[in-house]
Scaffold this active site. Structure first.
Site, PDB file in Angstrom:
ATOM      1  N   THR A  26       0.841  -1.201   0.000  1.00  0.00           N
ATOM      2  CA  THR A  26       0.000   0.000   0.000  1.00  0.00           C
ATOM      3  C   THR A  26       0.876   1.251   0.000  1.00  0.00           C
ATOM      4  O   THR A  26       1.758   1.378   0.851  1.00  0.00           O
ATOM      5  CB  THR A  26      -0.910  -0.031   1.243  1.00  0.00           C
ATOM      6  OG1 THR A  26      -1.796  -1.127   1.107  1.00  0.00           O
ATOM      7  CG2 THR A  26      -1.720   1.238   1.386  1.00  0.00           C
ATOM      8  N   GLN A  99      -3.668  -7.191  -6.961  1.00  0.00           N
ATOM      9  CA  GLN A  99      -4.206  -7.800  -5.740  1.00  0.00           C
ATOM     10  C   GLN A  99      -5.609  -7.256  -5.450  1.00  0.00           C
ATOM     11  O   GLN A  99      -5.793  -6.043  -5.291  1.00  0.00           O
ATOM     12  CB  GLN A  99      -3.283  -7.527  -4.550  1.00  0.00           C
ATOM     13  CG  GLN A  99      -3.611  -8.450  -3.378  1.00  0.00           C
ATOM     14  CD  GLN A  99      -2.927  -8.071  -2.096  1.00  0.00           C
ATOM     15  OE1 GLN A  99      -2.942  -6.902  -1.709  1.00  0.00           O
ATOM     16  NE2 GLN A  99      -2.339  -9.027  -1.407  1.00  0.00           N
ATOM     17  N   HIS A 175      -6.629 -11.354  -2.211  1.00  0.00           N
ATOM     18  CA  HIS A 175      -6.064 -10.999  -0.905  1.00  0.00           C
ATOM     19  C   HIS A 175      -6.878 -11.691   0.188  1.00  0.00           C
ATOM     20  O   HIS A 175      -7.939 -11.212   0.577  1.00  0.00           O
ATOM     21  CB  HIS A 175      -6.118  -9.478  -0.747  1.00  0.00           C
ATOM     22  CG  HIS A 175      -5.296  -8.945   0.394  1.00  0.00           C
ATOM     23  ND1 HIS A 175      -4.862  -9.728   1.437  1.00  0.00           N
ATOM     24  CD2 HIS A 175      -4.818  -7.696   0.641  1.00  0.00           C
ATOM     25  CE1 HIS A 175      -4.163  -8.979   2.278  1.00  0.00           C
ATOM     26  NE2 HIS A 175      -4.116  -7.747   1.812  1.00  0.00           N
ATOM     27  N   ASN A 178      -3.922 -10.853   6.161  1.00  0.00           N
ATOM     28  CA  ASN A 178      -3.688  -9.606   6.905  1.00  0.00           C
ATOM     29  C   ASN A 178      -4.905  -8.971   7.573  1.00  0.00           C
ATOM     30  O   ASN A 178      -4.942  -7.761   7.805  1.00  0.00           O
ATOM     31  CB  ASN A 178      -3.014  -8.563   6.003  1.00  0.00           C
ATOM     32  CG  ASN A 178      -1.603  -8.981   5.644  1.00  0.00           C
ATOM     33  OD1 ASN A 178      -1.013  -9.820   6.338  1.00  0.00           O
ATOM     34  ND2 ASN A 178      -1.050  -8.424   4.583  1.00  0.00           N
ATOM     35  N   TYR A 180      -8.029  -8.634   6.512  1.00  0.00           N
ATOM     36  CA  TYR A 180      -9.094  -8.035   5.695  1.00  0.00           C
ATOM     37  C   TYR A 180     -10.227  -9.056   5.543  1.00  0.00           C
ATOM     38  O   TYR A 180     -10.153 -10.158   6.111  1.00  0.00           O
ATOM     39  CB  TYR A 180      -8.503  -7.496   4.391  1.00  0.00           C
ATOM     40  CG  TYR A 180      -7.468  -6.428   4.721  1.00  0.00           C
ATOM     41  CD1 TYR A 180      -7.881  -5.209   5.263  1.00  0.00           C
ATOM     42  CD2 TYR A 180      -6.104  -6.677   4.625  1.00  0.00           C
ATOM     43  CE1 TYR A 180      -6.950  -4.247   5.659  1.00  0.00           C
ATOM     44  CE2 TYR A 180      -5.168  -5.719   5.020  1.00  0.00           C
ATOM     45  CZ  TYR A 180      -5.600  -4.510   5.539  1.00  0.00           C
ATOM     46  OH  TYR A 180      -4.698  -3.573   5.948  1.00  0.00           O
ATOM     47  N   ARG A 227      -3.154 -14.976  -1.477  1.00  0.00           N
ATOM     48  CA  ARG A 227      -2.282 -14.679  -0.337  1.00  0.00           C
ATOM     49  C   ARG A 227      -2.992 -15.001   0.969  1.00  0.00           C
ATOM     50  O   ARG A 227      -4.148 -14.612   1.172  1.00  0.00           O
ATOM     51  CB  ARG A 227      -1.884 -13.208  -0.340  1.00  0.00           C
ATOM     52  CG  ARG A 227      -0.709 -12.924   0.592  1.00  0.00           C
ATOM     53  CD  ARG A 227      -0.334 -11.463   0.609  1.00  0.00           C
ATOM     54  NE  ARG A 227       1.090 -11.275   0.884  1.00  0.00           N
ATOM     55  CZ  ARG A 227       1.619 -10.146   1.357  1.00  0.00           C
ATOM     56  NH1 ARG A 227       0.848  -9.106   1.608  1.00  0.00           N
ATOM     57  NH2 ARG A 227       2.899 -10.041   1.568  1.00  0.00           N
ATOM     58  N   ASN A 235      -3.987  -6.049  12.536  1.00  0.00           N
ATOM     59  CA  ASN A 235      -5.441  -5.834  12.438  1.00  0.00           C
ATOM     60  C   ASN A 235      -6.233  -6.701  13.420  1.00  0.00           C
ATOM     61  O   ASN A 235      -7.326  -7.187  13.097  1.00  0.00           O
ATOM     62  CB  ASN A 235      -5.936  -6.055  10.995  1.00  0.00           C
ATOM     63  CG  ASN A 235      -5.555  -4.906  10.073  1.00  0.00           C
ATOM     64  OD1 ASN A 235      -5.438  -3.767  10.513  1.00  0.00           O
ATOM     65  ND2 ASN A 235      -5.357  -5.196   8.801  1.00  0.00           N
ATOM     66  N   GLY A 314       9.307  -6.900  -0.020  1.00  0.00           N
ATOM     67  CA  GLY A 314       8.542  -5.676   0.109  1.00  0.00           C
ATOM     68  C   GLY A 314       9.440  -4.466   0.230  1.00  0.00           C
ATOM     69  O   GLY A 314       9.826  -3.856  -0.773  1.00  0.00           O
TER      70      GLY A 314
HETATM   71  C1  PHB Z   1      -1.683  -1.373   5.008  1.00  0.00           C
HETATM   72  O1  PHB Z   1      -2.199  -0.471   4.348  1.00  0.00           O
HETATM   73  O2  PHB Z   1      -1.120  -1.158   6.069  1.00  0.00           O
HETATM   74  C2  PHB Z   1      -1.792  -2.747   4.527  1.00  0.00           C
HETATM   75  C3  PHB Z   1      -2.559  -3.012   3.403  1.00  0.00           C
HETATM   76  C4  PHB Z   1      -2.666  -4.305   2.945  1.00  0.00           C
HETATM   77  C5  PHB Z   1      -2.017  -5.314   3.607  1.00  0.00           C
HETATM   78  C6  PHB Z   1      -1.247  -5.057   4.699  1.00  0.00           C
HETATM   79  C7  PHB Z   1      -1.128  -3.765   5.168  1.00  0.00           C
HETATM   80  O3  PHB Z   1      -2.141  -6.561   3.175  1.00  0.00           O
END
Ligand code: PHB
Length: 356
Positions: A26, A99, A175, A178, A180, A227, A235, A314
């Site tokens: 992001t 993604q 996705h 993480n 979401y 993923r 989160n 990353g």
């Molecule tokens: C973030 O914006 O912090 C973020 C977004 C997507 C992810 C992980 C972190 O998979």
């Protein structure tokens, strides 16, 4: 000869020149329409020597948004913006997947149409604050989705998958990680439902399976990646038995013959690793992409040991557009400036120097 970062790999019907993947990150630099624009074209073009680029997470509808400035994949304007990016990456000989993202409870009414309450499997508020257009605000208690609403979200994934084809991507990454929405269903810390989408591992995976079925009607399965994050606490996420539950999820994925399975190993925040990832990797019969704080040496060791087939980097890609060249020639790396990770202009985005 064992695999290394610089050996080619066949991904479905794609030939990747190396195993160095640019991880989804992001960067919050979309324009007013939440569309990519020329600045973003330059950023991805600079990084096209990656074996594969996975874009930053892209909301699949206005309802899916969870942060300011994230480029979506639901409108014609967004498709046009992404098309300029895929054209630029392809002109450099690169490959790029987008993604697909739905934030769910990791959002805020300020960011959603009609100031809607964010949705989730269960009405469990994440801890802490989130970023809105007016700065940081506490997360709100989300609304538990009705089971009858799930098919509408699945349809949004399918629409985004169609838009991704129009935008010229080589494939998509779902996705499921993480914290979401899809991950909120997978893990039992966030999913306390008693209907057919909660309880057993079969039920918790149902939504993800419906999404994979839908996007694979648009894309060949070997152009669809996924993923997952078995133990990332980011989160406010948790699971009572990640090794057992993700062994089941991974086993189930075998029949799909996806492009790859992308695992963020361990915890993004603490870097702790309690799950046995080689065990998960050996359950999975397809291509396994490893991620989370790898450097060149760790990546080479993991590849040589057969613990992965691809490694996603990353932060090193933020600061080193020519990361492949630098790794291949053992050149020093630029350091990433954390203060320019999220939002802003070309500074800390497209102005990191290439090696001489
Ligand atoms: C973030 O914006 O912090 C973020 C977004 C997507 C992810 C992980 C972190 O998979």
């Amino acid at each position: 000869m064992s695999n290394d970062l610089f050996s080619p790999i066949t991904l479905g019907d794609l030939e990747l020149p190396n195993r160095i993947v640019m991880a989804p990150m992001t960067r919050n630099r979309a324009n007013q329409d939440n569309a990519p624009h020329s600045l973003n074209v330059e950023y991805y073009r600079q990084r096209a020597t990656a074996g594969l680029i996975i874009t930053e997470a892209s909301p699949i509808s206005p309802d899916a948004v969870g942060y300011p400035g994230t480029p979506g994949i639901y409108s014609e304007t967004q498709v046009a913006g992404w098309k300029d990016i895929t054209d630029a990456v392809h002109a450099e000989g690169g490959h790029i997947f987008i993604q697909l993202w739905y934030c769910g409870r990791i959002s805020h009414p300020d960011l959603l149409p009609n100031n809607a309450t964010p949705v989730a499997p269960s009405a469990l508020r994440p801890e802490g604050d989130t970023i809105t257009y007016e700065g940081m605000k506490p997360f709100v208690e989300p609304r538990a989705l009705e089971s009858s609403e799930i098919s509408g979200i699945v349809a949004q994934y399918k629409h985004a998958a169609e838009m991704a084809r129009q935008a010229g991507f080589d494939g998509i990454e779902v996705h499921g990680a993480n914290g979401y929405l899809l991950d909120q269903f997978l893990r039992d810390g966030s999913n306390q439902r008693t209907d057919e989408y909660g309880g057993s591992v079969e039920n918790r995976m149902r939504f993800l399976n419906e999404v994979l079925d839908a996007v694979c009607e648009v894309w060949p399965n070997n152009r669809v990646g996924l993923r997952l994050t078995p133990e990332n606490s980011f989160n406010s996420m948790s699971d009572s038995s990640p090794q057992e539950h993700f062994s089941y999820f991974v086993e189930q994925l075998n029949t799909r013959q996806l492009a790859y399975l992308h695992i963020l190993e361990g915890d993004m925040m603490t870097k702790e690793r309690n799950v046995n990832y080689p065990a998960l990797r050996h359950i999975y019969q397809g291509i396994y992409m490893a991620n989370n704080a790898y450097d060149k040496n760790r990546a080479q060791t993991a590849l040589a040991n057969g613990d992965c087939d691809l490694v996603a980097f990353g932060v090193p890609f933020i600061a080193n557009p020519d990361l492949v060249h630098r790794y291949q020639n053992n050149l020093p790396l630029n350091e990433a400036d954390q203060t320019t990770f999220y939002g802003g202009d070309e500074h800390g985005y497209t102005d990191y120097p290439f090696a001489e």
